[in-house]
Design a protein around this motif. Structure first.
Motif, PDB file in Angstrom:
ATOM      1  N   UNK A 138       0.837  -1.201   0.000  1.00 57.52           N
ATOM      2  CA  UNK A 138       0.000   0.000   0.000  1.00 57.52           C
ATOM      3  C   UNK A 138       0.871   1.250   0.000  1.00 57.52           C
ATOM      4  N   UNK A 139       1.931   1.230   0.801  1.00 60.63           N
ATOM      5  CA  UNK A 139       2.814   2.410   0.854  1.00 60.63           C
ATOM      6  C   UNK A 139       3.417   2.688  -0.517  1.00 60.63           C
ATOM      7  N   UNK A 140       3.957   1.633  -1.154  1.00 59.22           N
ATOM      8  CA  UNK A 140       4.566   1.842  -2.474  1.00 59.22           C
ATOM      9  C   UNK A 140       3.529   2.300  -3.482  1.00 59.22           C
ATOM     10  N   UNK A 141       2.347   1.706  -3.382  1.00 62.08           N
ATOM     11  CA  UNK A 141       1.289   2.077  -4.310  1.00 62.08           C
ATOM     12  C   UNK A 141       0.887   3.534  -4.148  1.00 62.08           C
ATOM     13  N   UNK A 142       0.829   3.979  -2.861  1.00 58.84           N
ATOM     14  CA  UNK A 142       0.469   5.373  -2.619  1.00 58.84           C
ATOM     15  C   UNK A 142       1.528   6.310  -3.183  1.00 58.84           C
ATOM     16  N   UNK A 143       2.804   5.913  -3.071  1.00 60.95           N
ATOM     17  CA  UNK A 143       3.860   6.737  -3.650  1.00 60.95           C
ATOM     18  C   UNK A 143       3.650   6.885  -5.145  1.00 60.95           C
TER      19      UNK A 143
END
Lengths: 265, 291, 353
Positions: free
Chosen positions: A242-247
Motif C-alpha cells: 500500500x505504501x509503495x502504491x500510494x507513492x
C-alpha cells in the motif's frame, strides 16, 4: 527468437520465485481451522490486545518520525540549496551514512552513549527511550527522505520563489510553510510513505531498546505460534504494498495535474 | 531572520550556517557520535585506556566462524542476487518483451526490496518450511521429501534463499538505469562493423556495465552483511553470523567482555564501509562513461 | 545495372506506410543525399539498406547481389550515426580498430590501418584518447574513420552533422566530401538540411511522406523542381496563380499580362488554373536584357542584410520576395515605393502538385 525465449524464461523464473512465498504465506495463514480455509488466524491476530497495542505504537512512532523527518529535512534541504551550495557534498555524505552503518551498530551506539550513567540519559525513562527510538527511525529513513525532498526541490527555482516571497514581505517560516512545502508535497509524501513502511516493520532497534513495537511483537509470535505469523506477514506485506502504491499514485497525480496546468495556458 | 546591514558584514557568514544547525545537531547526536563511540570503544579497555586487545580478542573460533559465515552469506546472496537481478533487468529492457512488463516489475521490486525482516522469514517458513506449501506439494504430488534430502529452511542455504527476496529486487532497481543507458546506437554500430551478439556483449556492453555491476555487487554484499531481523526470525541463534552474535552481546553480554561487543561492531563497520566505498567509487566512474 | 540498386522498396509500421515504392540506382563512387523533413522516411530507407529494418517488400542489390537475405553484420557496410555512437570504454584507436578486430585481422595490419585512417581524418595523435575527452566534431571524425576502416562497399551517414555547432558543420561536411571523393566510396547521406545536400552531393533524392519526389543533381533540384513540395523545400519560392491560355504554345495569363513559358503545358486544357513560381533571385527591380516580362507592385517590407537586400513586394493579393544585391552607389528603394518586377518568362516554374 532465442533472445525472447531466454528473456521470458528469466522473467517467469523470477516471477515464480517471488510469487511462491507470497502464495505460501497467504495459504498457510488461512489454514488455522483444520480441514478448511478460514480467516481464523486473522481474527485471532486482530483481536489480540498485544497486536493492537504494538501496531498502534508503531503507527504512532511512524507518524512521529514522519513529522520530525519532514520538519528536519525540508528546511535543511531548502537552506542548503539556497544559501550553502558548498555544504552540499558534506550533507549528502551524512545522508548516505545510515546506508553504510548497519542499524544494529547505530542502536548499539545509542545504548552505550545515552544510558543512565551518561550525560544524556535517554534510556533512563520510557519517554526518553521512545524519543531515542524515534531518532533511530528518523536516521534510518534519512537517506530516502532527503533524496526525495532534494529531488523535489531541484525542479523548483527556489531562489526566485524566495525572492518573490520576500519582496512581498514573507518571513522564513511563511516561505517554508506556504510556498516551499506545497510545491514539494509530492516528494514529501513519497518520503513519508517510505518512512512508514520502514518503521512499521522495523525490528532491530525496537528490540534492543526494548520497546513494544510491531516488529518485536511479530518475532515473539513467530517463536510461539504457527498460523498467526503468516497472517501477520500478509498484513505486513499488504502495508508495504500500500505504501509503495500510494507513492506511485501521488507521483502520477502530480504529473497529471502539472500537465493539466500546462494545458490551461 | 533579515539580512544584517552592510556594516555588520563580518557576521553574515556564521548566520548562514546557522540554518543547517538542527540537521548537524541531529546527525551528530544520533548518527556520528554513536558510531564514533563504537569505533573508539573498540580500542578501549573498560577503564578507558587505549588498547588493541579487543581487536585481538576477536580471534576466537566462534567469532572467526561468525565473520566467515557472514562473509559467505553476503557473497552468495550478492552473487546470485546480481546474476538473477541482471538477468531479469536485461530481459525486461533488452529481451524484446512487451513494454507492459517493465512497470509492474519495477513497482514490485520496490515493494519486495522493502519487504525484509521478520515477515519475510515467516513467508519462507510458510512456503519451504516443514509444513510449507511447496514442501507438502512436492511430497504429495511428486513424492519428493525435502527433509530427507537434507534441505532445511532454517539453515545457511535457507537464509540465502530468503535473502534473495530483497537482494534480487535491489539489483533490478539499481542496474535498470545502467542498462537503460546502453545506447541502441552502440549495438547497431557494433553490428554494422561485423560483431556478433556475443562479441558486442564481450567487447562493448559488459565492459561498459562492469563498474555498475561490480559496484552493485558490493552494495548487495554490504546490505546482506548488516541485516539482522530476517536472520533473527528465521535461523535465530542457530546460525552463527556476526549480526546475531552482536545482537546477543548487546542484549546480555554473552561474550563476557563488554568491549568485545565494540570490536565486533567495529569489524562490521569496517567491512560494510569498504564495500560501500567500492560501490560509490565505481558508480562515479560509470557515470562518467555513460554521460 | 547500378552498383546499389533499390527497387520498389516499401515499409509499413502497422497501418502506417512509411516508405512507398522507393526506387533508386546508385553508381559506384556516387554521393547521394536523401533530403527531406522529419518523418519523410529517409532514415527508414537508410536503415533498410543497413539491415536494421526489414522491408515490407522490395529489393536491395549491391553489385547484383541481393543483400536482404544477409544480416547487417555481414553486409560490409559502414555507418555513421547522428550521436557518433563511439564505444566509451575503448580508446580512439581501439574504436577505429573494432571492425578489424571482430574480423580477426592481425595486430600489425590492424595498427597500420588505424594509423592510416587517423591520418585521413586529420587526428593522427589522438589514438590513446577516450571519446569523452574529444569534442563533438572530433568524435564524429573518429566515427567516420571507424566506419571506413573495414573498407565497406557502401557508406551510410544518418544526419551526422545535426548534433554539431554550425561552424563545425560547414568545415566537417567539406572534409567528409573530400574523404569520400578521395576514397571513391559509394555513399548515402541522410539530412534535412538543404545546404548540406546541395553542397555535398552528386545527386539528391528529395523525399516527402515516404515517396521520392525528385531525383537529380543539385542544379536540377534547385532550378528545375518538378513538384511544389520540392520547389518549396529547397530554396525560397514565390508562388502565384495563373490561367492557361494556350496549352500547346505554353502561354498563361497572370493578372493582366500574358506570359510565355519555357515549355508547353502538355495535358492541360485552356482556361484551367495553374500554379506558377519564381525564385527571389530571378526577379529584379531594374530591367535587364533577357528579362522580357514584368509585374507591378508596392514595396511593403525591406531588410538590409549587408551584401544582400531582402524586399517584400505586394502584388495584388500575393506577396513576392525578391533578393537584390547591395550596390554602394545606388540607394535601396524605400517602403511604399511603387515598383515593377522584371523577370525572364523562361524562369517561371510550373508546379505540378
Amino acid at each position: 527468437m532465442m533472445t525472447r525465449i531466454a528473456a521470458w524464461g528469466a522473467i517467469i523464473l523470477g516471477v515464480l520465485y517471488f510469487l511462491l512465498p507470497l502464495v505460501g504465506m497467504t495459504e498457510f495463514s488461512l489454514k488455522m481451522r483444520r480441514g478448511v480455509y478460514s480467516f481464523d488466524a486473522y481474527a485471532k491476530v486482530l483481536g489480540d490486545p498485544q497486536f493492537q497495542q504494538t501496531f498502534g505504537y508503531s503507527v504512532l512512532m511512524a507518524l512521529a518520525t514522519i513529522v520530525f523527518g519532514v520538519l528536519l529535512v525540508v528546511p535543511t534541504a531548502y537552506w542548503v540549496r539556497l544559501k550553502l551550495p558548498a555544504a552540499r557534498p558534506f550533507i549528502e555524505f551524512i545522508t548516505l551514512l545510515p546506508l553504510v552503518i548497519p542499524a544494529i551498530v547505530i542502536v548499539f551506539g545509542y545504548i552505550r552513549l545515552y544510558n543512565t550513567s551518561s550525560w544524556l540519559p535517554m534510556t533512563g525513562s520510557i519517554t526518553g527511550t521512545n524519543i531515542l527510538l524515534m531518532m533511530g527511525y528518523a536516521t534510518l529513513a534519512l537517506p530516502y527522505m532527503y533524496r526525495s525532498v532534494d529531488t523535489g526541490l531541484r525542479t523548483l527555482d527556489i531562489a526566485t520563489l524566495t525572492e518573490a516571497a520576500q519582496s512581498l514581505g514573507a518571513g522564513w517560516i511563511t516561505i517554508l510553510a506556504r510556498i516551499i512545502m506545497p510545491n514539494v508535497l509530492v516528494a514529501v509524501l513519497s518520503g513519508a510513505f517510505l518512512t512508514f513502511a520502514i518503521v512499521i516493520g522495523e525490528f532491530t532497534m525496537a528490540a534492543l531498546l526494548d520497546r513494544p513495537a510491531f516488529g518485536p511483537y511479530m518475532q515473539i509470535l513467530g517463536a510461539n505460534r504457527a498460523y498467526e505469523p503468516p497472517a501477520l506477514a500478509v498484513i505486513a506485506f499488504a502495508i508495504t504494498w500500500a505504501c509503495m502504491g500510494l507513492i506511485q499514485l501521488v507521483t502520477r497525480l502530480s504529473k497529471h495535474s502539472r500537465a493539466l496546468q500546462g494545458m490551461e495556458h | 531572520m533579515t539580512t544584517p546591514p552592510a556594516t555588520r558584514r563580518k557576521l553574515r557568514l556564521p548566520l548562514h550556517w546557522l540554518g543547517i544547525l538542527p540537521f548537524v545537531l541531529f546527525a551528530m547526536l544520533f548518527l556520528i557520535l554513536p558510531t564514533m563511540k563504537i569505533v573508539i570503544g573498540a580500542f578501549q579497555t573498560p577503564s578507558g585506556e587505549f588498547t588493541f586487545q579487543n581487536i585481538l580478542d576477536l580471534n576466537t573460533d566462534s567469532i572467526r566462524s561468525a565473520y566467515w559465515t557472514s562473509i559467505k552469506l553476503s557473497l552468495w546472496t550478492a552473487l546470485i542476487g546480481c546474476v538473477m537481478g541482471f538477468a531479469m533487468a536485461a530481459a525486461m529492457i533488452l529481451g524484446g518483451l512487451p513494454k507492459s512488463v517493465r512497470s509492474p516489475l519495477l513497482t514490485f521490486s520496490g515493494v519486495a526490496s522493502n519487504f525484509a525482516g521478520v515477515p519475510l522469514a515467516f513467508a519462507f517458513i510458510a512456503t519451504l518450511g516443514p509444513a510449507g506449501l511447496i514442501t507438502l506439494y512436492l511430497r504429495t504430488e511428486f513424492g519428493i521429501n525435502l527433509r530427507a534430502m537434507g534441505f532445511n529452511i532454517l539453515s545457511f542455504w535457507g537464509l540465502v534463499i530468503t535473502y534473495l527476496f530483497f537482494q534480487i529486487p535491489l539489483m533490478i532497481l539499481i542496474i535498470t538505469p545502467a542498462i537503460d543507458g546502453l545506447k541502441r546506437e552502440w549495438r547497431e554500430a557494433a553490428t554494422v562493423l561485423g560483431a556478433t551478439s556475443a562479441q558486442y556483449w564481450r567487447m562493448v556492453a559488459l565492459p561498459i556495465l562492469f563498474p555498475s555491476l561490480l559496484g552493485t555487487f558490493a552494495l548487495l554484499f554490504a546490505n546482506a552483511f548488516g541485516a539482522v531481523a530476517t536472520a533473527y526470525a528465521l535461523t535465530g541463534p542457530q546460525l552463527n553470523i556476526v549480526p546475531i552474535k552482536l545482537f546477543a552481546q548487546i542484549r546480555g553480554d554473552v561474550l563476557g567482555n563488554p568491549n568485545l561487543g565494540y570490536a565486533l561492531a567495529f569489524g562490521m563497520i569496517v567491512i560494510t564501509g569498504i564495500a560501500n566505498f567500492i560501490y560509490i567509487t565505481l558508480r562515479a566512474r560509470s557515470e562518467r562513461w555513460l554521460k | 545495372m547500378a552498383y546499389l540498386d533499390i527497387t520498389h522498396l516499401e515499409k509499413s509500421f502497422g497501418p502506417n506506410r512509411v516508405v512507398k515504392d522507393f526506387n533508386l540506382g546508385i553508381e559506384k563512387g556516387e554521393f547521394i543525399s536523401l533530403l527531406g523533413p522529419s518523418g519523410c522516411g529517409k532514415t527508414t530507407v537508410l536503415r533498410m539498406v543497413a539491415g536494421f529494418e526489414t522491408p515490407s517488400s522490395g529489393n536491395i542489390l549491391i553489385e547484383g547481389q541481393d543483400i536482404l537475405g544477409i544480416p547487417p553484420a555481414r553486409r560490409k557496410i559502414g555507418m555513421v550515426f547522428q550521436s557518433y555512437a563511439l564505444f566509451p570504454n575503448l580508446t580512439v584507436a581501439q574504436n577505429v580498430a573494432f571492425g578489424l578486430k571482430v574480423a580477426g585481422v592481425g595486430r600489425e595490419q590492424s595498427d597500420a590501418r588505424v594509423a592510416e585512417m587517423l591520418g585521413i581524418i586529420g587526428l593522427p595523435d589522438l589514438g590513446q584518447r577516450y571519446p569523452f575527452q574529444l569534442s563533438g566534431g572530433q568524435q564524429q571524425r573518429v566515427a567516420l574513420a571507424r566506419a571506413l576502416a573495414i573498407q565497406p562497399r557502401v557508406l551510410l551517414l544518418d544526419e551526422p552533422l545535426s548534433a554539431l555547432d554550425a561552424k563545425i558543420r560547414v568545415s566537417l561536411r567539406n572534409e567528409i566530401r573530400e574523404i569520400q571523393q578521395r576514397l571513391g566510396i559509394t555513399t548515402i547521406f541522410v539530412t534535412h538540411d538543404q545546404e548540406e545536400a546541395l553542397s555535398m552531393s552528386d545527386r539528391i533524392v528529395v523525399m516527402h511522406e515516404g515517396i521520392a519526389e525528385q531525383v537529380g543533381s543539385p542544379f536540377e533540384i534547385y532550378n528545375q523542381p518538378s513538384t511544389r513540395f520540392v520547389a518549396n523545400f529547397v530554396g525560397t519560392l514565390n508562388v502565384f496563380e495563373g490561367v492557361v491560355v494556350d496549352a500547346n504554345k505554353g502561354t498563361v495569363r497572370v493578372g493582366e499580362s500574358d506570359l510565355q513559358l519555357k515549355h508547353n503545358l502538355a495535358g492541360m486544357s485552356a482556361a484551367s488554373p495553374v500554379s506558377l513560381a519564381l525564385r527571389p533571385e530571378v526577379l529584379s527591380l531594374t530591367p535587364e536584357s533577357r528579362k522580357d516580362a514584368d509585374i507591378s507592385g508596392k514595396i511593403v517590407d525591406l531588410n538590409f542584410l549587408g551584401s544582400v537586400i531582402w524586399i517584400k513586394v505586394e502584388i495584388g493579393k500575393s506577396t513576392i520576395l525578391i533578393d537584390m544585391f547591395n550596390s554602394p552607389n545606388t540607394k535601396p528603394p524605400a517602403i511604399g515605393d511603387k515598383v515593377k518586377l522584371h523577370f525572364a518568362s523562361s524562369d517561371i516554374l510550373v508546379l505540378n502538385d
